[in-house]
Scaffold this motif. Structure first.
Motif, PDB file in Angstrom:
ATOM      1  N   LYS A 187      60.886  -6.421  10.991  1.00 21.28           N
ATOM      2  CA  LYS A 187      61.925  -5.916  10.947  1.00 21.28           C
ATOM      3  C   LYS A 187      61.897  -4.864  10.520  1.00 21.28           C
ATOM      4  O   LYS A 187      63.323  -3.830  11.084  1.00 21.28           O
ATOM      5  CB  LYS A 187      62.729  -6.529   9.829  1.00 21.28           C
ATOM      6  N   GLU A 188      61.403  -3.748  10.469  1.00 24.38           N
ATOM      7  CA  GLU A 188      61.098  -2.441   9.677  1.00 24.38           C
ATOM      8  C   GLU A 188      61.462  -1.952  11.294  1.00 24.38           C
ATOM      9  O   GLU A 188      62.281  -0.434  11.711  1.00 24.38           O
ATOM     10  CB  GLU A 188      59.909  -2.004   9.193  1.00 24.38           C
ATOM     11  N   ILE A 189      60.207  -1.980  12.756  1.00 27.84           N
ATOM     12  CA  ILE A 189      60.392  -1.238  13.933  1.00 27.84           C
ATOM     13  C   ILE A 189      62.032  -1.037  14.008  1.00 27.84           C
ATOM     14  O   ILE A 189      62.785  -0.672  14.860  1.00 27.84           O
ATOM     15  CB  ILE A 189      59.704  -2.281  14.652  1.00 27.84           C
ATOM     16  N   GLU A 190      63.019  -2.506  14.009  1.00 25.36           N
ATOM     17  CA  GLU A 190      64.300  -2.515  14.762  1.00 25.36           C
ATOM     18  C   GLU A 190      64.874  -1.867  14.324  1.00 25.36           C
ATOM     19  O   GLU A 190      65.573  -0.836  14.448  1.00 25.36           O
ATOM     20  CB  GLU A 190      65.057  -4.182  13.990  1.00 25.36           C
ATOM     21  N   LYS A 191      65.291  -1.155  12.307  1.00 26.12           N
ATOM     22  CA  LYS A 191      65.531  -0.345  12.024  1.00 26.12           C
ATOM     23  C   LYS A 191      65.382   1.213  12.693  1.00 26.12           C
ATOM     24  O   LYS A 191      66.479   1.338  12.433  1.00 26.12           O
ATOM     25  CB  LYS A 191      65.531  -0.213  10.817  1.00 26.12           C
ATOM     26  N   ARG A 192      64.472   1.486  12.354  1.00 23.47           N
ATOM     27  CA  ARG A 192      63.523   2.729  12.594  1.00 23.47           C
ATOM     28  C   ARG A 192      63.754   2.903  14.586  1.00 23.47           C
ATOM     29  O   ARG A 192      64.410   3.782  14.771  1.00 23.47           O
ATOM     30  CB  ARG A 192      62.356   2.716  12.380  1.00 23.47           C
ATOM     31  N   ARG A 193      64.017   1.870  15.721  1.00 25.73           N
ATOM     32  CA  ARG A 193      63.893   2.482  17.107  1.00 25.73           C
ATOM     33  C   ARG A 193      64.913   1.406  17.810  1.00 25.73           C
ATOM     34  O   ARG A 193      64.511   0.475  18.342  1.00 25.73           O
ATOM     35  CB  ARG A 193      62.481   2.456  17.234  1.00 25.73           C
ATOM     36  N   SER A 194      66.555   1.300  17.354  1.00 28.09           N
ATOM     37  CA  SER A 194      67.067   0.781  18.350  1.00 28.09           C
ATOM     38  C   SER A 194      67.141   0.928  19.356  1.00 28.09           C
ATOM     39  O   SER A 194      67.746   0.002  20.084  1.00 28.09           O
ATOM     40  CB  SER A 194      68.135   0.512  17.682  1.00 28.09           C
ATOM     41  N   ASP A 195      66.328   2.540  20.020  1.00 28.88           N
ATOM     42  CA  ASP A 195      66.085   2.680  21.445  1.00 28.88           C
ATOM     43  C   ASP A 195      65.701   1.539  22.283  1.00 28.88           C
ATOM     44  O   ASP A 195      65.888   1.649  23.127  1.00 28.88           O
ATOM     45  CB  ASP A 195      65.649   4.132  21.596  1.00 28.88           C
ATOM     46  N   LEU A 196      64.680   1.402  21.411  1.00 22.28           N
ATOM     47  CA  LEU A 196      63.485   0.466  22.375  1.00 22.28           C
ATOM     48  C   LEU A 196      64.162  -1.030  22.921  1.00 22.28           C
ATOM     49  O   LEU A 196      64.625  -1.524  21.931  1.00 22.28           O
ATOM     50  CB  LEU A 196      62.484   0.597  21.573  1.00 22.28           C
ATOM     51  N   ASP A 197      62.967  -1.479  23.957  1.00 24.81           N
ATOM     52  CA  ASP A 197      64.291  -3.359  24.540  1.00 24.81           C
ATOM     53  C   ASP A 197      63.024  -4.129  23.194  1.00 24.81           C
ATOM     54  O   ASP A 197      62.076  -3.649  23.134  1.00 24.81           O
ATOM     55  CB  ASP A 197      63.635  -3.229  25.423  1.00 24.81           C
ATOM     56  N   GLU A 198      63.250  -5.529  23.411  1.00 23.09           N
ATOM     57  CA  GLU A 198      62.944  -5.865  22.587  1.00 23.09           C
ATOM     58  C   GLU A 198      61.741  -6.137  22.406  1.00 23.09           C
ATOM     59  O   GLU A 198      61.034  -6.184  21.582  1.00 23.09           O
ATOM     60  CB  GLU A 198      63.606  -7.225  22.935  1.00 23.09           C
ATOM     61  N   SER A 199      60.677  -6.131  23.861  1.00 23.53           N
ATOM     62  CA  SER A 199      59.927  -6.365  24.625  1.00 23.53           C
ATOM     63  C   SER A 199      58.835  -5.133  23.966  1.00 23.53           C
ATOM     64  O   SER A 199      57.644  -5.058  23.132  1.00 23.53           O
ATOM     65  CB  SER A 199      59.220  -6.217  25.790  1.00 23.53           C
TER      66      SER A 199
END
Length: 562
Positions: free
Chosen positions: A391-403
């Motif tokens: 959840k924290e990574i999704e907030k910070r790094r929306s540029d990255l793909d799911e994997s």
């Protein structure tokens, strides 16, 4: 490196004291002053000399400074009161430090000493739970530190395959108490069976006789079918436990089954040797009152079977013979058991184990019990940590793909658990708090983030590794780059000290200090495009190596991107 400062200052003090005709103390005290204005290292040797010389420490300091030759690595030596303070020449020192760092930085000289370190050793009657995790993390991290410090370390998991709990599980299988799911994780399924058997025995205590009979038959040997049942239960449970440990980055070199000490005759030999020291009534026991221990040590039950403590004695005797030092990681509730064990070990001529006792870890919700089926498994804890990190990574790094986000979340989540436990001395009770463990400002993520920053900066600069002699300008200017190199220089010293005291919390503290120093440098010191770009990129690369190796000692991965 930092140790060089200590050794050079000691050497110069020894020479000065000898020049004055005084007896040189066996152990000259060197310490790090509370702030850099008082030097990089300082000595209180004048206090050590005062008693024999019958002089004021300040006068002794003045005499020493009058003849002391300043080592080349220091720019000056002066006093603050009776303390003798050494101030490093930053450029000379930095050159030594930067030249000493390669990918193996922190790997110390071989000590030619074998250590057997036993940790985890949870009963194979269910999954690892949060009550076990501190044992695993302390043990695994310490093994990594000791190996880095130059010791030959073998980690062992002592498998309690002869305990009453395993007999209960086998009884449950034979009596079809619970149908285990063949697709479920085996340790969890065995844990459910164990819970159901406990419920059954609580409802009908007379059934305990059947369990005892099973255990007696197993220890007696000769019943191949029963032995296969016991072996299969333990193997299946260990399969699940090993899977959990692997995800937690915990490793074991060997699994030692306690039944082997019955089968190979070790227990019988030890009982024979101890016979003159034992007493008998319904059981065979040692009266330990004369050794200052009020509780007796029971060696044989009334039904003729051995106890865990008897087999544990044989195990420790073997470890003593096969190592220079054995280390046990145990909960603080084992203190009496170890005191009892040490008496017969001494009689047998074996070395006593060095024991790291730890207090327990709980969640704010309270304590757990495998028997009552009330526990948080390590699998559940890791899954929750990764979900929260995601959840924290999704907030910070929306540029990255799911994997890629999932990969980083796994590194951050597992790292958070390991670091949160490693950071406190084992004597302190821990309440596991998610907001602290997963903090990107104070927790392990902040250290991992500093490594990712270093990697990103080197990538942005298209960094090509250079040796120090290829760099023209080696003069350091900014206080934050000087501070960073000084902290980097302490890494081998911190490892050596951690190995000396058999503790890992100082490694955790050092990693936080190192990350903090790097982040100050990163934010305040120009690198790319500066007139010292080559030197500063080299400092960034050496920082990356040190942070990565520091995290590795705690079994934590160093993400290249966050």
């Amino acid at each position: 490196m930092y140790r060089i400062l200590m050794l050079e200052s000691i050497k110069s003090l020894e020479e000065a004291i000898s020049t004055l005709g005084w007896e040189v103390p066996e152990d000259i005290r060197i310490e790090e002053p509370p702030n850099s204005n008082l030097g990089d290292v300082a000595s209180s040797v004048s206090f050590q000399l005062a008693k024999n010389l019958k002089r004021a420490p300040m006068d002794i300091t003045n005499d020493i400074l009058g003849v002391l030759k300043t080592p080349n690595i220091f720019r000056k030596v002066d006093s603050k009161g009776p303390y003798i303070n050494f101030f490093v020449d930053n450029d000379k020192f930095s050159e030594i430090v930067l030249n000493s760092i390669n990918e193996d930085y922190g790997k110390l000289q071989d000590k030619n000493m074998k250590i057997i370190l036993e940790h985890t050793s949870a009963n194979p009657n269910g999954p690892l739970h949060i009550g076990h995790i501190r044992n695993s993390i302390i043990g695994d991290s310490l093994a990594r530190v000791l190996k880095s410090a130059g010791y030959d370390v073998e980690t062992q998991y002592y498998v309690n395959d002869m305990g009453r709990q395993i007999a209960m599980i086998v009884w449950g299988i034979l009596n079809h108490v619970y149908q285990m799911d063949p697709n479920g994780k085996p340790d969890h399924e065995i844990g459910k069976l164990y819970f159901q058997v406990n419920e059954k025995l609580r409802a009908d205590p007379d059934l305990k006789v059947e369990v005892s009979a099973l255990l007696k038959r197993y220890e007696k040997g000769g019943d191949d079918e029963l032995e296969k049942h016991f072996e299969n239960v333990v193997k299946e449970c260990l399969k699940g436990i090993s899977s959990t440990s692997a995800r937690l980055n915990v490793e074991h070199d060997a699994f030692i089954w306690e039944s082997r000490f019955i089968k190979n005759g070790s227990v019988a030999k030890i009982l024979k040797f101890l016979d003159p020291y034992t007493k008998k009534n319904e059981v065979v026991y040692m009266d330990l009152n004369e050794y200052g221990i009020e509780k007796e040590l029971i060696l044989i039950r009334s039904d003729g079977t051995s106890l865990y403590s008897t087999r544990d004695l044989a195990y420790h005797f073997e470890k003593s013979k096969k190592s220079d030092l054995s280390i046990d990681v145990l909960g603080s509730d084992h203190k009496l058991a170890i005191d009892q064990l040490n008496i017969p070990l001494e009689l047998l001529g074996a070395k006593k184990p060095e024991v790291i006792f730890y207090e327990f870890i709980t969640l704010p919700e309270g304590s757990m019990s495998t028997r009552r089926g009330v526990f948080i498994s390590v699998d559940d804890l890791m899954e929750e940590a990764v979900i929260r990190a995601m959840k924290e990574i999704e907030k910070r790094r929306s540029d990255l793909d799911e994997s890629e986000r999932l990969k980083i979340a796994e590194q951050v989540g597992i790292g958070a658990i390991r670091y949160f436990i490693a950071r406190l001395s084992p004597e302190k009770h821990i309440i596991f708090k998610w907001d602290e463990a997963l903090s990107f400002e104070r927790g392990c993520a902040s250290i991992q983030y500093s490594h990712a920053r270093a990697c990103k900066l080197l990538e942005k600069a298209n960094y090509k590794k250079k040796e120090l002699d290829e760099i023209i300008d080696l003069n350091l200017e900014h206080p934050f780059e000087i501070d960073l190199i000084k902290i980097i220089s302490k890494f081998p010293f911190v490892i050596e000290e951690s190995a000396r005291i058999n503790r890992v919390h100082n490694i955790a503290q050092y990693s936080q200090d190192l990350a903090g120093a790097f982040n100050k440098f990163y934010k305040s010191v120009p690198v790319i495009g500066s007139d010292k770009e080559d030197l500063r990129l080299l400092i960034v690369d050496k920082s990356r190596i040190t942070i990565q190796n520091c995290l590795k000692l705690m079994g934590i991965e160093a993400p290249q991107s966050m």
